[in-house]
Scaffold this active site. Structure first.
Site, mmCIF file in Angstrom:
data_model
loop_
_atom_site.group_PDB
_atom_site.id
_atom_site.type_symbol
_atom_site.label_atom_id
_atom_site.label_comp_id
_atom_site.label_asym_id
_atom_site.label_seq_id
_atom_site.Cartn_x
_atom_site.Cartn_y
_atom_site.Cartn_z
ATOM 1 N N ASP A 94 5.562 -9.359 6.465
ATOM 2 C CA ASP A 94 4.699 -8.362 5.850
ATOM 3 C C ASP A 94 3.250 -8.676 6.229
ATOM 4 O OD1 ASP A 94 3.906 -6.394 3.890
ATOM 5 O OD2 ASP A 94 5.711 -6.911 2.769
ATOM 6 N N ASP A 194 1.458 -3.282 5.459
ATOM 7 C CA ASP A 194 1.097 -2.835 4.118
ATOM 8 C C ASP A 194 0.015 -1.749 4.166
ATOM 9 O OD1 ASP A 194 1.514 -3.497 1.216
ATOM 10 O OD2 ASP A 194 -0.648 -3.866 1.299
ATOM 11 N N GLU A 246 3.913 1.081 6.220
ATOM 12 C CA GLU A 246 3.901 1.658 4.873
ATOM 13 C C GLU A 246 2.735 2.639 4.799
ATOM 14 O OE1 GLU A 246 3.723 0.569 0.141
ATOM 15 O OE2 GLU A 246 2.285 -0.271 1.535
ATOM 16 N N HIS A 320 10.124 -3.150 -3.800
ATOM 17 C CA HIS A 320 9.515 -3.988 -4.844
ATOM 18 C C HIS A 320 8.454 -3.236 -5.647
ATOM 19 C CE1 HIS A 320 6.686 -4.000 -1.603
ATOM 20 N NE2 HIS A 320 5.790 -4.592 -2.361
ATOM 21 N N ASP A 321 8.117 -2.018 -5.234
ATOM 22 C CA ASP A 321 7.107 -1.234 -5.945
ATOM 23 C C ASP A 321 7.722 -0.114 -6.782
ATOM 24 O OD1 ASP A 321 5.014 -2.651 -4.786
ATOM 25 O OD2 ASP A 321 4.848 -1.277 -3.085
HETATM 26 O O1 TEU Z 1 1.796 -0.798 -1.954
HETATM 27 C C1 TEU Z 1 1.017 0.328 -1.748
HETATM 28 C C2 TEU Z 1 1.069 1.453 -2.703
HETATM 29 O O2 TEU Z 1 0.224 2.316 -2.590
HETATM 30 C C3 TEU Z 1 2.034 1.617 -3.785
HETATM 31 O O3 TEU Z 1 3.345 1.625 -3.422
HETATM 32 C C4 TEU Z 1 1.651 0.690 -4.882
HETATM 33 O O4 TEU Z 1 2.591 -0.283 -5.099
HETATM 34 C C5 TEU Z 1 1.434 1.392 -6.184
HETATM 35 O O5 TEU Z 1 2.657 1.603 -6.798
HETATM 36 C C6 TEU Z 1 0.609 2.634 -6.151
HETATM 37 O O6 TEU Z 1 0.834 3.369 -7.300
HETATM 38 C C7 TEU Z 1 1.544 -1.937 -1.188
HETATM 39 C C8 TEU Z 1 2.493 -3.030 -1.602
HETATM 40 O O7 TEU Z 1 3.815 -2.637 -1.335
HETATM 41 C C9 TEU Z 1 2.264 -3.360 -3.032
HETATM 42 O O8 TEU Z 1 3.169 -4.292 -3.536
HETATM 43 C C10 TEU Z 1 0.855 -3.862 -3.156
HETATM 44 O O9 TEU Z 1 0.541 -4.088 -4.499
HETATM 45 C C11 TEU Z 1 -0.160 -2.885 -2.560
HETATM 46 O O10 TEU Z 1 0.223 -2.389 -1.304
HETATM 47 C C12 TEU Z 1 -1.478 -3.584 -2.342
HETATM 48 O O11 TEU Z 1 -1.335 -4.538 -1.340
#
Ligand code: TEU
Length: 539
Positions: A94, A194, A246, A320-321
């Site tokens: 990542d 990311d 992403e 994970h989000d």
């Molecule tokens: O996530 C980016 C993102 O915009 C979303 O998926 C975020 O998790 C959030 O839910 C917005 O509402 C990436 C990573 O996957 C996430 O874990 C990080 O926290 C984020 O970037 C910052 O690095």
């Protein structure tokens, strides 16, 4: 061929503790390679394991060329690559370079007023004694943080300890090249990038009077140049390199371009519009049942568009989000097996790259939180604080957090029914464990032909071996929703799915002679049972 690849995402903190320290680590991943290989995967995407204060679970990097002690060492990482290679699995890491941690030495020097490093970030003077713009952070509050000693604000699209990097500075791009070189030399075969469509910030910063500012920094004018740059310095130099960008708050047109097979940018993108169907008025921190018509409409539209553009989209419902899809879109109480298997097969046999998130292959569910204090993720805390300020009641806030929190997917992986679900031998495990681990665990399913795990394996095998599924076109049938065909030459495979708790009639005649997969014993009277999926071949 990218559509033949199966990516498995690991969140290292909660996957497996191989050292007895109480937290997940690289040794733990190594112990489970064989399990993953039997699942049928070809790549592991490891979420961040670098030195970090872990305010945002490692998505706040202090040292990009390191392994944090809690996860092991660089030697462990090299061993992971080697061991994975023995099973024909390669490692994707990542890369988090939209922002760094505020503890990164670059930022520390910037804070001391070192101009070279201030230029690594986005510092601006106050405007009328206030923030340079009214933009909001994605984790709640303003997107700007004031530094008194400098009398300047810096930009942070995420938490205030995640300052945004300045991609317009060549020195930053050179640092990024070094990071790619460092990991490529160790044998990494791909990168998950990311929030990579947010790298390009505008030249001029202005207030957003109709939104939170995202339209000014999402999919910026230079973004494709940055993707080409990374392709040039890193991706194109690695054999069989796989990249997953992403992409946040994008459009199908922009994102499909980034992942076009005809261009040298990214090999695939990971987008979210299909999951925003339970965002009331497009706002995440609201409470709403998923709109299934909208979900289908988006899938259809994006699938057709990506096909026409010869582009690759990631196929996923979990990461994970996100809360667990089985609980979000399925019924984890009354139709646990059917929802876990149905949603997966339906999603992953579309046209694109399969990405699985740890635990979904055994039907892990949302965590039964009882109290606001149990939530631990900074996004949940930041945004529920905003809701408090906006006058929401305690009960309303809890309901919203229950539906939206990322915490649900960050509980321990459930390996067996022993202490800590077999995750760790330590007595000192701090991460939450879902009490349903006694029944929902890998050990319970591994030899069970009727398990969720087995159904995942079968689906993966179909996707990897049947040409229409990895190389065919996708077509939709007029008047039918949640039905699609994958076609290659004369071969045709049709996928039927019922995304609801009620029986559902199929309008067109189903030819049931060649059922490849069915998550119920039968299919009768052209009626799909709750969350039933049927995969049928014409051959
Ligand atoms: O996530 C980016 C993102 O915009 C979303 O998926 C975020 O998790 C959030 O839910 C917005 O509402 C990436 C990573 O996957 C996430 O874990 C990080 O926290 C984020 O970037 C910052 O690095």
């Amino acid at each position: 061929m990218i559509e033949k690849e199966i990516v498995y995402q690991i969140f290292p903190k909660t996957f497996k503790d191989g050292l007895g320290t109480g937290t997940g680590n690289i040794k733990g991943i190594i112990q489970k390679i064989e399990y993953l290989s039997k699942l049928g995967i070809t790549r592991i995407w490891v979420s961040p394991f670098y030195v970090s204060p872990f305010n945002d679970s490692g998505y706040d990097v202090t040292d990009y060329k390191s392994v944090d002690k809690q996860f092991g060492s660089l030697e462990d990482f090299d061993e992971l690559i080697k061991k994975a290679n023995e099973f024909n699995i390669s490692i994707i890491i990542d890369i988090v370079v939209n922002h760094s941690s505020s503890e990164n030495s670059w930022f520390q020097k910037a804070l001391k007023g070192d101009e070279k490093y201030m230029n690594y970030y986005i510092f601006k003077d106050p405007v009328d004694g206030k923030e340079p713009t009214n933009w909001k952070s994605k984790f709640g509050g303003s997107a700007w943080q004031y530094v008194e000693s400098l009398n300047k604000y810096y930009l942070h699209l995420f938490a205030n300890n995640q300052p945004d990097l300045n991609w317009r500075n060549e020195a930053v791009k050179n640092e990024i090249k070094d990071i790619f070189d460092f990991w490529s030399k160790r044998g990494v075969k791909g990168f998950r990038l990311d929030v990579c469509n947010l790298y390009d910030k505008p030249e001029k910063f202005v207030d957003d009077n109709i939104g939170d500012g995202r339209r000014f920094y999402t999919d910026g004018n230079n973004i494709e140049k940055y993707f080409e740059y990374m392709n040039d310095i890193a991706f194109s130099k690695i054999k069989d390199c796989l990249t997953i960008g992403e992409i946040s708050s994008t459009t199908k047109e922009k994102s499909a371009n980034y992942a076009s097979k005809n261009l040298n940018q990214l090999s695939s993108v990971f987008t979210f519009l299909h999951l925003k169907v339970d965002y009331k008025d497009n706002k995440k921190w609201t409470n709403m049942k998923p709109d299934l018509d909208q979900f289908w409409k988006i899938q259809k539209e994006w699938q057709e568009y990506y096909q026409q553009s010869n582009s690759v989209i990631s196929l996923f419902l979990n990461n994970h989000d996100q809360p667990r899809a089985l609980s979000r879109f399925g019924d984890d109480k009354n139709h646990w097996f059917a929802s876990a298997t149905g949603w997966f097969s339906f999603t992953t046999l579309m046209r694109g790259l399969t990405v699985i998130y740890q635990g979904e292959e055994i039907g892990m569910t949302n965590y039964p939180f009882k109290d606001m204090n149990e939530f631990f993720d900074l996004e949940t805390i930041g945004n529920t604080n905003d809701l408090k300020k906006d006058g929401y009641s305690k009960e309303e806030i809890f309901e919203i957090a229950m539906q939206k929190a990322r915490d649900h997917s960050r509980t321990l992986m459930q390996w067996d029914d022993s202490n800590n679900a077999g995750f760790s031998s330590s007595k000192d495990v701090k991460t939450l464990l879902n009490p349903n681990y006694k029944t929902i665990n890998v050990n319970n399913q591994i030899d069970d032909k009727n398990s969720v795990l087995e159904f995942y394996k079968k689906t993966i095998k179909l996707k990897r071996t049947l040409r229409p599924l990895y190389d065919g076109t996708i077509e939709f049938i007029k008047g039918e929703s949640y039905v699609y065909k994958r076609i290659f030459g004369e071969e045709e495979i049709t996928i039927y799915f019922n995304p609801t708790k009620n029986d559902r009639q199929i309008n067109t005649k189903v030819n049931i002679k060649n059922i490849l997969l069915n998550n119920y014993e039968k299919f009768e009277g052209n009626i799909l049972k709750p969350f039933q999926v049927l995969i049928i071949s014409n051959a």
